[in-house]
Write a protein that holds these residues in place. Structure first.
Motif, short mmCIF file in Angstrom:
data_model
loop_
_atom_site.label_atom_id
_atom_site.label_comp_id
_atom_site.label_asym_id
_atom_site.label_seq_id
_atom_site.Cartn_x
_atom_site.Cartn_y
_atom_site.Cartn_z
N PHE A 72 74.43 1.31 -67.42
CA PHE A 72 75.45 0.71 -68.29
C PHE A 72 75.84 1.68 -69.41
O PHE A 72 77.02 1.83 -69.73
CB PHE A 72 74.89 -0.59 -68.89
CG PHE A 72 75.89 -1.40 -69.67
CD1 PHE A 72 76.71 -2.33 -69.04
CD2 PHE A 72 76.02 -1.25 -71.04
CE1 PHE A 72 77.63 -3.08 -69.75
CE2 PHE A 72 76.94 -1.99 -71.77
CZ PHE A 72 77.74 -2.91 -71.12
N HIS A 73 74.86 2.34 -69.97
CA HIS A 73 75.10 3.26 -71.08
C HIS A 73 75.82 4.55 -70.64
O HIS A 73 76.22 5.34 -71.50
CB HIS A 73 73.79 3.61 -71.79
CG HIS A 73 73.29 2.51 -72.66
ND1 HIS A 73 72.03 2.52 -73.22
CD2 HIS A 73 73.87 1.35 -73.10
CE1 HIS A 73 71.86 1.42 -73.95
NE2 HIS A 73 72.96 0.69 -73.88
N PRO A 123 71.71 8.69 -80.07
CA PRO A 123 72.87 8.82 -79.19
C PRO A 123 73.79 7.61 -79.31
O PRO A 123 73.33 6.48 -79.49
CB PRO A 123 72.24 8.90 -77.80
CG PRO A 123 70.84 9.35 -78.02
CD PRO A 123 70.43 8.77 -79.34
N VAL A 124 75.08 7.87 -79.20
CA VAL A 124 76.08 6.79 -79.21
C VAL A 124 76.51 6.54 -77.77
O VAL A 124 76.89 7.48 -77.05
CB VAL A 124 77.29 7.15 -80.09
CG1 VAL A 124 78.38 6.09 -79.99
CG2 VAL A 124 76.85 7.34 -81.54
N TYR A 150 81.11 0.71 -78.60
CA TYR A 150 80.35 1.94 -78.77
C TYR A 150 79.39 1.73 -79.94
O TYR A 150 79.77 1.20 -80.98
CB TYR A 150 81.27 3.14 -78.99
CG TYR A 150 81.69 3.73 -77.68
CD1 TYR A 150 80.86 4.63 -77.01
CD2 TYR A 150 82.87 3.33 -77.06
CE1 TYR A 150 81.20 5.14 -75.77
CE2 TYR A 150 83.22 3.83 -75.81
CZ TYR A 150 82.38 4.74 -75.17
OH TYR A 150 82.71 5.22 -73.93
N ASN A 151 78.15 2.09 -79.70
CA ASN A 151 77.12 1.79 -80.68
C ASN A 151 75.92 2.69 -80.44
O ASN A 151 75.89 3.48 -79.50
CB ASN A 151 76.71 0.32 -80.58
CG ASN A 151 76.42 -0.30 -81.94
OD1 ASN A 151 76.14 0.42 -82.89
ND2 ASN A 151 76.50 -1.61 -82.03
N TYR A 152 74.91 2.54 -81.28
CA TYR A 152 73.72 3.37 -81.18
C TYR A 152 72.80 2.83 -80.09
O TYR A 152 72.54 1.63 -80.01
CB TYR A 152 72.99 3.40 -82.52
CG TYR A 152 73.86 3.92 -83.64
CD1 TYR A 152 74.12 5.28 -83.77
CD2 TYR A 152 74.46 3.04 -84.55
CE1 TYR A 152 74.94 5.77 -84.78
CE2 TYR A 152 75.28 3.52 -85.56
CZ TYR A 152 75.52 4.87 -85.67
OH TYR A 152 76.34 5.34 -86.67
N ARG A 153 72.31 3.75 -79.26
CA ARG A 153 71.42 3.38 -78.16
C ARG A 153 70.25 2.53 -78.64
O ARG A 153 69.91 1.52 -78.03
CB ARG A 153 70.92 4.67 -77.49
CG ARG A 153 69.88 4.46 -76.43
CD ARG A 153 69.35 5.79 -75.91
NE ARG A 153 68.58 6.52 -76.92
CZ ARG A 153 67.97 7.67 -76.70
NH1 ARG A 153 68.07 8.26 -75.51
NH2 ARG A 153 67.27 8.26 -77.65
N GLY A 154 69.63 2.95 -79.75
CA GLY A 154 68.45 2.25 -80.25
C GLY A 154 68.74 0.83 -80.66
O GLY A 154 67.85 -0.03 -80.58
N PHE A 155 69.97 0.56 -81.11
CA PHE A 155 70.32 -0.81 -81.48
C PHE A 155 70.32 -1.69 -80.25
O PHE A 155 69.79 -2.82 -80.29
CB PHE A 155 71.68 -0.86 -82.16
CG PHE A 155 72.10 -2.26 -82.51
CD1 PHE A 155 71.64 -2.87 -83.66
CD2 PHE A 155 72.94 -2.99 -81.67
CE1 PHE A 155 72.00 -4.17 -83.99
CE2 PHE A 155 73.31 -4.30 -81.98
CZ PHE A 155 72.85 -4.88 -83.14
#
Length: 374
Positions: free
Chosen positions: A164-165, A227-228, A259-264
């Protein structure tokens, strides 16, 4: 004729065109979500006839409408149609919850869903209408919180999230986390409740404290250089569907996608191990998280992930986990004012914000130690 071919073959009353693919049937009709299912069904049938010309002449008796799920945001309906050929085809009609546009960017969702669908995620988008969309029907069950922590399921979720990412959505790649949180903050800090008890509880909240927490956390997460990616942002159990016979997992509902931060995305998912009861004692252990990370980082060779990469993602995830609590806490306050659904959103705010405060010190200390190498 399957639902996808229904889309391609039918003449339509209106069309929503997009450069991503073929025309999408559209209708200005809306369905009142406050109605009971027997009252709603004729309107849903009328909607389907308006959207799909091949069904427009069929007698209403050929249609059946049933509830798939009624969450705290949307209502999902399964519409089955016995066609002239004798085949029975089913679609999912998703009705947006009242006032959800106050917290959900529908234009952003609609833009992304077609690209995600083309990449094999979620149900196929078949049509749009006044207050919802029609999608292909997925023959599967939604997960429950207990499912998500099973090692085999957790590994499959991690693999799906890895794919997905990788999806590219045209447009701005700017991460939306802090834009969205501060928008929520602005709305949540300017509410007046008619209910005296709600207003009393609301007045106990220190928005200066929350604002200071947001600024501190934004600064700290900025040091991680996470990473975004195009993130789902709402990876709770109800947004995974599993066909037990085929062993196939489906990721659905992209309302909060951006689009957002992977860790979130991962930290938010781990928070959802707590389930609807918000039992945060169920938050995954470090070993459980590492199991997930291995299958996320290297789906084909999970045992070859380095300790360094595991530690880095562990820090990233458990810092953004804090942002997840603030995001949904503020969301809960807005819903407490705007949503007619019978759910204690005010209590939800306090559950999320109190868990943030409980976890804050240990998480931030761990992150600062990692960043300084101490």
């Amino acid at each position: 004729m399957g639902a996808a071919s229904v889309w391609n073959a039918m003449e339509v009353a209106g069309e929503a065109r997009d450069s991503c693919g073929p025309a999408i049937p559209s209708s200005p009709l809306a369905v009142d979500t406050s109605l009971s299912l027997p009252e709603m069904s004729p309107r849903v049938i009328e909607l389907c006839k308006d959207l799909f010309a091949a069904w427009s002449k069929l007698d209403d008796s050929r249609f059946t409408v049933e509830t798939v799920s009624g969450g705290i945001t949307n209502l999902l309906l399964k519409v089955s149609v016995k066609e002239e050929s004798g085949n029975v085809e089913s679609v999912t009609v998703r009705l947006y919850g009242p006032n959800t546009e106050y917290v959900i960017d529908r234009e952003r969702e609609f833009h992304a869903i077609k690209y995600l669908s083309a990449a094999g995620f979620g149900a196929k988008l078949l049509a749009v209408f006044g207050n919802g969309m029609v999608q292909s029907f997925i023959n599967a069950r939604t997960l429950n919180p207990e499912d998500m922590r099973k090692p085999k399921v957790a590994a499959e979720i991690a693999k799906q999230l890895h794919k997905f990412h990788q999806v590219e959505i045209p447009g701005s790649k700017e991460p939306q986390l802090w834009n969205d949180i501060f928008k929520f903050f602005g709305k949540a800090s300017d509410i007046k409740f008619d209910d005296n008890e709600k207003q009393r509880k609301y007045e106990t909240i220190s928005f200066k404290e929350i604002h200071d927490e947001l600024l501190e956390l934004k600064e700290l997460t900025g040091l991680l250089n996470a990473p975004v990616v195009f993130a789902h942002n709402d990876l709770l159990c109800g947004n995974f569907m599993l066909n037990d016979e085929e062993g196939k997992l489906h990721l659905i509902d992209f309302e909060y996608g951006s689009y957002n931060y992977r860790g979130f995305d991962i930290g938010n998912h781990f928070n959802e191990y707590a389930g609807y009861e918000c039992d945060y004692s169920l938050y995954p252990s470090k070993d459980e998280q590492y199991h997930f990370f291995r299958h996320y980082l290297m789906p084909d060779k999970p045992q070859e992930v380095s300790d360094k990469d595991l530690e880095a993602l562990y820090i990233e995830t458990n810092t953004y986990m804090l942002a997840s609590h603030l995001f949904w806490a503020l969301w809960g306050l807005i819903q407490a004012k705007m949503s007619p659904i019978d759910f204690d959103y005010m209590e939800y705010f306090f559950l999320r914000y109190n868990e943030f405060k409980k976890q804050k010190q240990s998480s931030i200390s761990l992150t600062k130690s990692y960043l300084t190498g101490c």
